[in-house]
Design a protein around this motif. Sequence first.
Motif, PDB file in Angstrom:
ATOM      1  N   ALA A  74       0.826  -1.214   0.000  1.00 15.18           N
ATOM      2  CA  ALA A  74       0.000   0.000   0.000  1.00 15.18           C
ATOM      3  C   ALA A  74       0.860   1.263   0.000  1.00 15.18           C
ATOM      4  O   ALA A  74       0.480   2.275  -0.593  1.00 15.18           O
ATOM      5  CB  ALA A  74      -0.936  -0.015   1.203  1.00 15.18           C
ATOM      6  N   THR A  75       2.022   1.217   0.643  1.00 15.02           N
ATOM      7  CA  THR A  75       2.864   2.421   0.713  1.00 15.02           C
ATOM      8  C   THR A  75       3.349   2.819  -0.679  1.00 15.02           C
ATOM      9  O   THR A  75       3.269   3.995  -1.066  1.00 15.02           O
ATOM     10  CB  THR A  75       4.065   2.179   1.660  1.00 15.02           C
ATOM     11  N   HIS A 103      -2.952   7.238   7.741  1.00 13.10           N
ATOM     12  CA  HIS A 103      -1.743   6.436   8.007  1.00 13.10           C
ATOM     13  C   HIS A 103      -0.516   7.199   7.510  1.00 13.10           C
ATOM     14  O   HIS A 103      -0.613   8.021   6.596  1.00 13.10           O
ATOM     15  CB  HIS A 103      -1.887   5.106   7.249  1.00 13.10           C
ATOM     16  N   ASP A 179      -7.270   5.245   0.904  1.00 13.09           N
ATOM     17  CA  ASP A 179      -6.469   4.141   1.438  1.00 13.09           C
ATOM     18  C   ASP A 179      -7.474   3.154   2.041  1.00 13.09           C
ATOM     19  O   ASP A 179      -8.032   3.395   3.109  1.00 13.09           O
ATOM     20  CB  ASP A 179      -5.520   4.705   2.504  1.00 13.09           C
ATOM     21  N   GLN A 182      -7.065  -1.200   5.332  1.00 12.69           N
ATOM     22  CA  GLN A 182      -7.585  -1.912   6.509  1.00 12.69           C
ATOM     23  C   GLN A 182      -8.995  -2.445   6.297  1.00 12.69           C
ATOM     24  O   GLN A 182      -9.413  -3.367   6.992  1.00 12.69           O
ATOM     25  CB  GLN A 182      -7.559  -1.000   7.739  1.00 12.69           C
ATOM     26  N   SER A 202      -3.306  -3.767   0.276  1.00 16.01           N
ATOM     27  CA  SER A 202      -2.120  -4.589   0.483  1.00 16.01           C
ATOM     28  C   SER A 202      -2.492  -6.037   0.788  1.00 16.01           C
ATOM     29  O   SER A 202      -3.508  -6.300   1.428  1.00 16.01           O
ATOM     30  CB  SER A 202      -1.370  -3.991   1.683  1.00 16.01           C
ATOM     31  N   HIS A 204      -0.714  -8.270   2.687  1.00 11.19           N
ATOM     32  CA  HIS A 204      -0.372  -8.877   3.983  1.00 11.19           C
ATOM     33  C   HIS A 204      -1.374  -8.568   5.086  1.00 11.19           C
ATOM     34  O   HIS A 204      -1.232  -9.048   6.215  1.00 11.19           O
ATOM     35  CB  HIS A 204       1.062  -8.522   4.407  1.00 11.19           C
ATOM     36  N   LYS A 205      -2.404  -7.803   4.757  1.00  9.72           N
ATOM     37  CA  LYS A 205      -3.471  -7.575   5.740  1.00  9.72           C
ATOM     38  C   LYS A 205      -4.607  -8.575   5.539  1.00  9.72           C
ATOM     39  O   LYS A 205      -5.572  -8.581   6.301  1.00  9.72           O
ATOM     40  CB  LYS A 205      -4.038  -6.154   5.601  1.00  9.72           C
TER      41      LYS A 205
HETATM   42  N1  PLP Z   1      -2.328   2.120   5.044  1.00  6.90           N
HETATM   43  C1  PLP Z   1      -2.835   1.555   6.153  1.00  6.90           C
HETATM   44  C2  PLP Z   1      -4.157   2.038   6.663  1.00  6.90           C
HETATM   45  C3  PLP Z   1      -2.138   0.554   6.824  1.00  6.90           C
HETATM   46  O1  PLP Z   1      -2.648   0.027   7.919  1.00  6.90           O
HETATM   47  C4  PLP Z   1      -0.876   0.153   6.306  1.00  6.90           C
HETATM   48  C5  PLP Z   1      -0.064  -0.860   7.023  1.00  6.90           C
HETATM   49  O2  PLP Z   1       0.206  -0.771   8.188  1.00  6.90           O
HETATM   50  C6  PLP Z   1      -0.397   0.757   5.143  1.00  6.90           C
HETATM   51  C7  PLP Z   1      -1.152   1.737   4.544  1.00  6.90           C
HETATM   52  C8  PLP Z   1       0.934   0.356   4.552  1.00  6.90           C
HETATM   53  O3  PLP Z   1       0.802  -0.876   3.903  1.00  6.90           O
HETATM   54  P1  PLP Z   1       2.068  -1.668   3.337  1.00  6.90           P
HETATM   55  O4  PLP Z   1       2.672  -2.337   4.509  1.00  6.90           O
HETATM   56  O5  PLP Z   1       1.497  -2.649   2.360  1.00  6.90           O
HETATM   57  O6  PLP Z   1       2.967  -0.694   2.681  1.00  6.90           O
END
Ligand code: PLP
Length: 384
Positions: A74-75, A103, A179, A182, A202, A204-205
């Motif tokens: 996601a980042t 975030h 975003d 979550q 993402s 991994h969630k």
């Molecule tokens: N946005 C939110 C709301 C998140 O909870 C997270 C992860 O902690 C991210 C973005 C970042 O995701 P990634 O670890 O896939 O870069």
Amino acid sequence: MPAKKKIYLDYNASTPVDPRVVKEMLPYFTEKFGNLSSDHAFGWDAAEAVENSREQISRLANCKPTELTYTSGATEAANLALFGFCQKNKNKGDHIISCKTEHKAILDTLGALENRGFKITYLNVDGDGNIDLKELENSITAETILVCLMLANNETGFIHPLKKIAQITHAKNVCIMSDITQAVGKIPIDLKDLNIDMAIFSSHKIYGPKGVGALYISKKNKIHLDPHEFGGGQERGLRPGTLNVPAIVGFGKAAEIVFFEMNSDSRRLLELRNKLETLLLKIEGAEINSKEANRLPNTTNISFKNIEGSQIFRRLNMLAVSRGSACTANTVQPSHVLLAMGVTGEQALASLRISLGKLTSLEDIEFAVAEITKTIEQLKTATA
Ligand code: PLP
């Protein structure tokens, strides 16, 4: 005596990879290792797997497969979306609206844009985490090109009324990005119905592997981005480089599983979460943050009055819980989300984020309640 098991209650930080996902990924490390850009059977196998995953993920989010670009998470998706959009649209304006409770993946990227001359308005929230929709509307100016608001907050689970926000934003001819990291896998997501322009999430969630995510770009709304990475032209030139096929296969399989199992999992987790909260609220001075708000079913964020926050974590060593978002957990600063909601710095430091997941059992909840209750009572007597 067998060693005591540590209890994982930090599923918003990351989830274990589902064994069915691992099984699906394994052949893509060994016999199906081809580079999807190669024009031979090994490449074709990889390309087919990548497109199959794109379909699985698009089904979960109700969008078209061609609207999804793979990223490393996601980042990276946030960076591609925000920089790509702002660069493409800078002749239309230089103003972006976001919110104080986003975030760091969003806040830090917006900070980098601010250093490049863009102006950012960060909306306030009330005690539950709500933005004021009138404040949003009034903040939109002729220079505004984008509104960036998350769907569900990673720390409190608070869910923004995104469809309504998109309507307000579009009525002023401004685009909206969200975003949704979550929310995916915890509540149903319908990108078509939400009618947002871009979204990031993402793997991994949702019980998939780390290091893979997606950027959604609406075709219907004709959104175009300037590329910010350059190379072999993969992912329509937006995110070039050889794709991580095993991870993408895992992401797709995780999305497929979540699509079928989310409703029953979320119902079960909501029951467990409610039980957890009822029991924790018996501790004097305990308060659930965003309690009355529309929240993710698996998340609780609880603050304790008159307790030294650093001591809670030192003593709660049998529980894996978080004091803020995992990405900032190494720096002991009060959570920017709780501060924005009006929680005092002291109380924010004495707050726990507990997030439940597929493997959480009733016994885990009872154990967690006993540990937390014992710890808080000990700290109270220590400071009395
Ligand atoms: N946005 C939110 C709301 C998140 O909870 C997270 C992860 O902690 C991210 C973005 C970042 O995701 P990634 O670890 O896939 O870069």
